[in-house]
Design a protein around this motif. Structure first.
Motif, PDB file in Angstrom:
ATOM      1  N   PHE A   1     -18.828   2.752  12.028  1.00 20.82           N
ATOM      2  CA  PHE A   1     -19.275   2.773  13.427  1.00 20.82           C
ATOM      3  C   PHE A   1     -18.795   1.489  14.106  1.00 20.82           C
ATOM      4  N   ASP A   2     -18.292   1.612  15.322  1.00 22.43           N
ATOM      5  CA  ASP A   2     -17.938   0.413  16.088  1.00 22.43           C
ATOM      6  C   ASP A   2     -17.887   0.781  17.562  1.00 22.43           C
ATOM      7  N   ILE A   3     -18.098  -0.224  18.400  1.00 20.14           N
ATOM      8  CA  ILE A   3     -18.033   0.008  19.848  1.00 20.14           C
ATOM      9  C   ILE A   3     -16.595   0.213  20.307  1.00 20.14           C
ATOM     10  N   ARG A   4     -15.655  -0.226  19.487  1.00 20.30           N
ATOM     11  CA  ARG A   4     -14.231  -0.069  19.847  1.00 20.30           C
ATOM     12  C   ARG A   4     -13.773   1.368  19.619  1.00 20.30           C
ATOM     13  N   ASP A   5     -12.719   1.747  20.349  1.00 19.90           N
ATOM     14  CA  ASP A   5     -12.133   3.068  20.124  1.00 19.90           C
ATOM     15  C   ASP A   5     -11.636   3.158  18.693  1.00 19.90           C
ATOM     16  N   PRO A   6     -11.991   4.232  17.975  1.00 19.74           N
ATOM     17  CA  PRO A   6     -11.529   4.359  16.591  1.00 19.74           C
ATOM     18  C   PRO A   6     -10.072   4.804  16.533  1.00 19.74           C
ATOM     19  N   PRO A   7      -9.391   4.515  15.420  1.00 22.16           N
ATOM     20  CA  PRO A   7      -8.056   5.073  15.246  1.00 22.16           C
ATOM     21  C   PRO A   7      -8.154   6.592  15.177  1.00 22.16           C
ATOM     22  N   ALA A   8      -7.079   7.284  15.570  1.00 28.01           N
ATOM     23  CA  ALA A   8      -7.131   8.753  15.648  1.00 28.01           C
ATOM     24  C   ALA A   8      -7.357   9.383  14.274  1.00 28.01           C
ATOM     25  N   ALA A   9      -6.753   8.796  13.237  1.00 23.99           N
ATOM     26  CA  ALA A   9      -6.782   9.453  11.926  1.00 23.99           C
ATOM     27  C   ALA A   9      -8.140   9.313  11.242  1.00 23.99           C
ATOM     28  N   THR A  10      -8.609  10.402  10.670  1.00 24.21           N
ATOM     29  CA  THR A  10      -9.771  10.330   9.780  1.00 24.21           C
ATOM     30  C   THR A  10      -9.364  11.004   8.465  1.00 24.21           C
ATOM     31  N   SER A  11     -10.162  10.828   7.430  1.00 26.58           N
ATOM     32  CA  SER A  11      -9.822  11.449   6.152  1.00 26.58           C
ATOM     33  C   SER A  11     -11.083  12.029   5.548  1.00 26.58           C
ATOM     34  N   ASP A  12     -10.943  12.675   4.404  1.00 22.96           N
ATOM     35  CA  ASP A  12     -12.113  13.251   3.746  1.00 22.96           C
ATOM     36  C   ASP A  12     -13.097  12.174   3.323  1.00 22.96           C
ATOM     37  N   SER A  13     -12.599  10.950   3.111  1.00 21.88           N
ATOM     38  CA  SER A  13     -13.485   9.911   2.592  1.00 21.88           C
ATOM     39  C   SER A  13     -13.813   8.837   3.633  1.00 21.88           C
ATOM     40  N   LYS A  14     -13.339   9.001   4.876  1.00 19.86           N
ATOM     41  CA  LYS A  14     -13.698   8.015   5.909  1.00 19.86           C
ATOM     42  C   LYS A  14     -13.744   8.676   7.279  1.00 19.86           C
ATOM     43  N   ILE A  15     -14.852   8.457   7.999  1.00 23.79           N
ATOM     44  CA  ILE A  15     -14.882   8.869   9.395  1.00 23.79           C
ATOM     45  C   ILE A  15     -15.161   7.635  10.253  1.00 23.79           C
ATOM     46  N   GLU A  16     -14.482   7.582  11.380  1.00 19.16           N
ATOM     47  CA  GLU A  16     -14.660   6.463  12.309  1.00 19.16           C
ATOM     48  C   GLU A  16     -15.333   7.013  13.554  1.00 19.16           C
ATOM     49  N   ILE A  17     -16.449   6.433  13.927  1.00 21.63           N
ATOM     50  CA  ILE A  17     -17.221   6.944  15.058  1.00 21.63           C
ATOM     51  C   ILE A  17     -17.432   5.832  16.074  1.00 21.63           C
ATOM     52  N   LYS A  18     -17.058   6.134  17.322  1.00 20.41           N
ATOM     53  CA  LYS A  18     -17.317   5.152  18.379  1.00 20.41           C
ATOM     54  C   LYS A  18     -18.802   5.163  18.702  1.00 20.41           C
ATOM     55  N   CYS A  19     -19.447   4.025  18.569  1.00 13.01           N
ATOM     56  CA  CYS A  19     -20.905   3.979  18.759  1.00 13.01           C
ATOM     57  C   CYS A  19     -21.303   2.570  19.175  1.00 13.01           C
ATOM     58  N   ASP A  20     -21.974   2.480  20.316  1.00 19.71           N
ATOM     59  CA  ASP A  20     -22.567   1.211  20.741  1.00 19.71           C
ATOM     60  C   ASP A  20     -23.955   1.153  20.114  1.00 19.71           C
ATOM     61  N   VAL A  21     -24.136   0.265  19.136  1.00 20.08           N
ATOM     62  CA  VAL A  21     -25.402   0.264  18.386  1.00 20.08           C
ATOM     63  C   VAL A  21     -26.602  -0.130  19.244  1.00 20.08           C
ATOM     64  N   SER A  22     -26.347  -0.703  20.412  1.00 18.04           N
ATOM     65  CA  SER A  22     -27.478  -1.085  21.272  1.00 18.04           C
ATOM     66  C   SER A  22     -28.012   0.103  22.068  1.00 18.04           C
ATOM     67  N   LYS A  23     -27.379   1.271  21.913  1.00 13.54           N
ATOM     68  CA  LYS A  23     -27.817   2.475  22.645  1.00 13.54           C
ATOM     69  C   LYS A  23     -28.351   3.502  21.640  1.00 13.54           C
ATOM     70  N   GLU A  24     -29.656   3.755  21.710  1.00 16.07           N
ATOM     71  CA  GLU A  24     -30.298   4.593  20.694  1.00 16.07           C
ATOM     72  C   GLU A  24     -29.715   5.999  20.655  1.00 16.07           C
ATOM     73  N   ASP A  25     -29.390   6.555  21.838  1.00 15.42           N
ATOM     74  CA  ASP A  25     -28.855   7.922  21.824  1.00 15.42           C
ATOM     75  C   ASP A  25     -27.507   7.979  21.116  1.00 15.42           C
ATOM     76  N   GLU A  26     -26.671   6.953  21.286  1.00 10.02           N
ATOM     77  CA  GLU A  26     -25.374   6.928  20.601  1.00 10.02           C
ATOM     78  C   GLU A  26     -25.567   6.777  19.088  1.00 10.02           C
ATOM     79  N   VAL A  27     -26.537   5.962  18.699  1.00  6.32           N
ATOM     80  CA  VAL A  27     -26.828   5.779  17.265  1.00  6.32           C
ATOM     81  C   VAL A  27     -27.276   7.106  16.658  1.00  6.32           C
ATOM     82  N   ASN A  28     -28.211   7.791  17.328  1.00  6.52           N
ATOM     83  CA  ASN A  28     -28.728   9.052  16.776  1.00  6.52           C
ATOM     84  C   ASN A  28     -27.622  10.098  16.652  1.00  6.52           C
TER      85      ASN A  28
END
Ligand SMILES: NC(=O)c1ccc[n+]([C@@H]2O[C@H](COP(=O)([O-])OP(=O)(O)OC[C@H]3O[C@@H](n4cnc5c(N)ncnc54)[C@H](O)[C@@H]3O)[C@@H](O)[C@H]2O)c1
Length: 264
Positions: free
Chosen positions: A37-64
């Motif tokens: 999880f990161d507030i930055r835009d994730p790289p386009a590629a994901t794999s079976d063993s890694k997902i990148e999710i754009k998430c501002d941790v200070s926002k509860e709805d984004e975290v959920n």
């Protein structure tokens, strides 16, 4: 290749840079499935063993929403590492605006609070009960949390008012969580790094080489009385995070990675 965390589902916040990126790399080496999880835009590629999710941790709805994405993909969560954080510029209380305090508390304290609130129910839903009683009690092993604090969580002379408050608050919440859930098989530990060679000052809106630090606060904290030792590397803290995530009997611990700064 070590396989301690093979196929374990690990959420890491602040995973695009610094300590978070180093932590993700170490867990990946051990075969974990990584949700980065990161507030930055994730790289386009994901794999079976890694997902990148754009998430501002200070926002509860984004975290959920982000936590739900992880559970929808892998069905469970085993480890939560709250690494995302931002720094202040060493301002004293009277030079700390309410907005600055709210922003820093939002990321450094409310972020981990929202993450733990969203993740712990998934830990608790796993099978496993307390076995035996008294000294012979065996606790279930359902989930591990590692929160990244700072020397500023245990000392007053390491950062400005806002950052120091946010990390003290996170330490208190971590200790409380460790005790409140220990019989449920949920552990919560913290790392207490000193200075780490990352770009946290630049990433937090200051200058990469500290040129925007508040001159008064800096003079007080880093003046002749200063005991600030050498910096550490992101991998040093990442190693401690991975250790705590896998240390089944360690709960409520604070591991310093600071060349002894905490005890100076
Ligand atoms: N660098 C140090 O000297 C130092 C010292 C002690 C503790 N720490 C702590 O270590 C942790 C990691 O810091 P670092 O040095 O790797 O910093 P960093 O700036 O290199 O990395 C922080 C990451 O968090 C992300 N992030 C920032 N705000 C976010 C938000 N609202 N939501 C989601 N992601 C967000 C950033 O994009 C970045 O990828 C922080 O909690 C920090 O307080 C750092």
């Amino acid at each position: 290749m070590a396989t301690t965390f093979k196929d374990k589902v690990v959420i890491i916040t602040g995973a695009s840079n610094g300590v978070g990126a180093a932590t993700a790399a170490l867990f990946a080496e051990q075969g974990a499935k990584i949700a980065a999880f990161d507030i930055r835009d994730p790289p386009a590629a994901t794999s079976d063993s890694k997902i990148e999710i754009k998430c501002d941790v200070s926002k509860e709805d984004e975290v959920n929403t982000a936590v739900k994405q992880v559970v929808d993909k892998w069905g469970t969560i085993d480890v939560l590492c709250n690494v995302a954080g931002i720094a202040d510029q060493f301002q004293r209380l009277t030079d700390t605006t309410n907005d600055a305090l709210n922003t820093i508390m939002g990321v450094n304290f409310f972020g981990p609070f929202y993450l733990m609130k969203a993740v712990i129910p998934h830990f608790l839903a796993k099978p496993g009960e307390v076995q035996g009683e008294g000294y012979m009690t065996q606790l279930p092993k359902k989930g591990a949390i590692v929160n990244v604090c700072s020397v500023a969580a245990v000392r007053g002379a390491a950062a400005g008012a806002a950052y120091t408050s946010s990390k003290h608050a996170l330490l208190g919440l971590s200790r409380n969580t460790a005790w409140m859930y220990h019989r449920d098989g949920v552990r919560c530990n913290v790392v207490v790094p000193g200075g780490i060679l990352t770009n946290i000052m630049g990433n937090s809106g200051g200058g990469a080489r500290g040129e925007h630090l508040d001159p008064v606060g800096r003079a007080i904290l880093q003046g002749p009385q200063s005991v600030i030792p050498a910096v550490t590397m992101p991998a040093d803290t990442a190693n401690a995070i991975v250790f705590l995530a896998g240390a089944d009997s360690v709960n409520g611990a604070e591991v310093s990675i600071d060349h002894g700064w905490t005890v100076a």
